[in-house]
Write a protein that holds these residues in place. Structure first.
Motif, short mmCIF file in Angstrom:
data_model
loop_
_atom_site.label_atom_id
_atom_site.label_comp_id
_atom_site.label_asym_id
_atom_site.label_seq_id
_atom_site.Cartn_x
_atom_site.Cartn_y
_atom_site.Cartn_z
N VAL A 61 0.51 -1.09 0.15
CA VAL A 61 0.22 -0.15 0.25
C VAL A 61 0.67 1.10 0.14
O VAL A 61 1.77 1.28 0.35
CB VAL A 61 -1.08 0.33 1.11
CG1 VAL A 61 -1.69 -1.24 1.20
CG2 VAL A 61 -0.36 0.07 2.58
N GLU A 99 -4.64 3.38 3.19
CA GLU A 99 -5.30 1.69 3.21
C GLU A 99 -5.66 1.32 3.80
O GLU A 99 -5.98 -0.38 3.97
CB GLU A 99 -4.46 1.72 1.67
CG GLU A 99 -4.45 3.02 0.68
CD GLU A 99 -3.29 2.23 -0.29
OE1 GLU A 99 -3.37 1.11 -1.62
OE2 GLU A 99 -2.70 3.09 -1.10
N THR A 150 -6.88 -0.50 6.47
CA THR A 150 -7.86 -0.37 6.70
C THR A 150 -8.41 -1.06 8.08
O THR A 150 -10.11 -0.61 8.98
CB THR A 150 -8.99 -0.25 5.52
OG1 THR A 150 -8.67 -2.29 5.11
CG2 THR A 150 -9.36 0.19 4.57
#
Length: 297
Positions: free
Chosen positions: A39, A44, A46
């Motif tokens: 990432v 990102e 999460t």
């Protein structure tokens, strides 16, 4: 100035999440996002709490690497110029073969070893690469090929054992099944013969593979073409490699670039055979890459 998250090995990431008041397993999640999924931002990630993502964003900037240039050869090999946040560039190579993909990565930007037949050695040394910058190279090649990397070799720019801690930190992430999951025996580090690094490497618990750039078993010739390695004479190097093989049970590889009129005559090849006597070692004879303006062929 805040320190890039790419500076840290797994122990360093564990300390960071502890400082943020988070449980240690969060460091593994960060590893997976950074080096398993590649990432390019904390947003990102999460499954991390928002408070942790904000903490990381504020204190440990995440700078993604990028491909500046890519050249593809007739056999499918791809040579990359990869750029980092501060403008430093390194070369990386992706080598496909049947169901395998090998990445040759750099550990330094430039090199201080000054090998006279090496283009990188002519350019001088810029800086050590961070743990994550080594891993970025592997991740970018995997993304470009759309294929899992099965083998990696630290044979690009730089002397890995002159950047030992970052190199080993990267190897651990490469080997970690939650990151890139490459088997230790498929991970090779190449050194010009830095004996203290070889001795440290022998003590690592993982079964990483060692390669040594030898290029001559005659001291005067080796000193002439590899001046940066002249402080580690051949007799001491052999003793260190015999000890390495005894300690690890693994066979190191000698890399030997054949240079016309320099190290490829009967005298030099007889010396190579004599030098290998009594050693557990593999010898890889390599054709010399052409370097514009070089006197070597």
């Amino acid at each position: 100035m805040n320190q890039s998250i790419k500076s840290y090995d797994i122990e360093g990431l564990t300390n960071i999440v502890a400082d943020a008041g988070q449980p240690s397993f969060r460091s593994r999640q960060i590893c997976e996002w950074l080096y398993g999924r590649g990432v390019r931002s904390y947003a990102e990630m999460t499954n991390l709490p928002k408070t942790l993502r904000e903490f990381l964003t504020e204190r440990y900037p995440l700078y993604p690497a990028h491909i500046i240039d890519r050249q593809i050869s007739s056999d499918g090999t791809r040579k990359y110029l990869i750029g980092f946040e501060d403008g430093v560039n390194v070369e990386t190579v992706g080598i496909p073969a049947e169901n395998r993909l090998t990445v040759c990565f750099s550990t330094q930007a430039g090199c201080a070893m000054r090998c006279s037949f090496c283009a990188t050695g002519q350019g001088g040394f810029t800086r050590n690469l961070l743990v994550g910058e080594i891993l970025d190279q592997v991740q970018l090649v995997a993304e470009d090929f759309g294929q899992r990397v099965s083998n990696v070799v630290g044979m690009g720019q730089g002397e890995p054992f002159a950047n030992y801690d970052a190199t080993l930190g990267a190897l651990h992430f490469l080997n970690d099944p939650r990151c890139l999951g490459i088997g230790a025996r498929h991970i090779t580090v190449s050194t010009c013969g830095i004996i203290p690094g070889i001795e440290r490497f022998a003590g690592e618990p993982e079964q990483f593979t060692l390669a040594v750039s030898l290029h001559s078993a005659i001291q005067t010739t080796r000193d002439a073409i590899m001046p940066g390695a002249s402080s580690f004479p051949l007799d001491r190097l052999k003793a260190a490699l015999v000890s390495y093989a005894d300690q690890t049970g693994r066979r190191p590889t000698f890399e030997y670039v054949l240079i016309d009129g320099v190290n490829d005559d009967d005298e030099h090849l007889d010396a190579l055979v004599d030098y290998c006597s009594g050693m557990l070692v593999h010898v890889n004879l390599i054709p010399l890459n052409d370097i514009p303006g070089s006197r070597y062929t």
